[in-house]
Design a protein around this motif. Structure first.
Motif, short mmCIF file in Angstrom:
data_model
loop_
_atom_site.label_atom_id
_atom_site.label_comp_id
_atom_site.label_asym_id
_atom_site.label_seq_id
_atom_site.Cartn_x
_atom_site.Cartn_y
_atom_site.Cartn_z
N ARG A 1 0.93 4.68 -2.30
CA ARG A 1 0.59 6.09 -2.12
C ARG A 1 0.58 6.48 -0.64
O ARG A 1 1.07 7.55 -0.27
N ASP A 2 0.03 5.63 0.22
CA ASP A 2 0.02 5.90 1.66
C ASP A 2 1.44 5.99 2.21
O ASP A 2 1.77 6.89 2.98
N HIS A 3 2.28 5.05 1.81
CA HIS A 3 3.67 5.05 2.28
C HIS A 3 4.38 6.33 1.84
O HIS A 3 5.08 6.96 2.64
N CYS A 4 4.21 6.71 0.58
CA CYS A 4 4.85 7.92 0.08
C CYS A 4 4.36 9.16 0.80
O CYS A 4 5.15 10.04 1.16
N ALA A 5 3.06 9.23 1.05
CA ALA A 5 2.50 10.38 1.75
C ALA A 5 3.07 10.49 3.16
O ALA A 5 3.41 11.58 3.62
N LYS A 6 3.20 9.37 3.85
CA LYS A 6 3.72 9.36 5.21
C LYS A 6 5.21 9.70 5.26
O LYS A 6 5.71 10.13 6.30
N ASN A 7 5.92 9.49 4.16
CA ASN A 7 7.37 9.68 4.15
C ASN A 7 7.83 10.84 3.29
O ASN A 7 9.02 10.95 2.97
N GLY A 8 6.90 11.71 2.93
CA GLY A 8 7.25 12.92 2.20
C GLY A 8 7.75 12.70 0.78
O GLY A 8 8.53 13.50 0.26
#
Length: 67
Positions: free
Chosen positions: A41-48
């Motif tokens: 989830r953190d990775h997805c949030a940071k990468n749109g």
């Protein structure tokens, strides 16, 4: 509250990465599975990359006739 459906993810990783993940999970008072979910989830949030929430999925399924 709507029950969230889950799916299984099997993967192979380097034993050292698994140990680092275990330590990170312990430090955050999480299970390994929950730690992986948080990291994704953190990775997805940071990468749109959007992740629909359970309510959005329920509405989509209701409108498309999926049960």
């Amino acid at each position: 509250m709507v029950a969230t459906k889950t799916t299984t993810l099997n993967l192979r990783i380097d034993p050292h990465l698994k140990e680092a993940l275990r330590v990170a999970a312990i430090q955050d008072h999480r299970s390994i599975a929950n730690m992986v979910e948080v990291m994704i989830r953190d990775h997805c949030a940071k990468n749109g990359i959007s992740i629909p929430n359970q309510h959005e999925l329920s509405l989509q399924n209701k409108n498309s006739g999926v049960v």
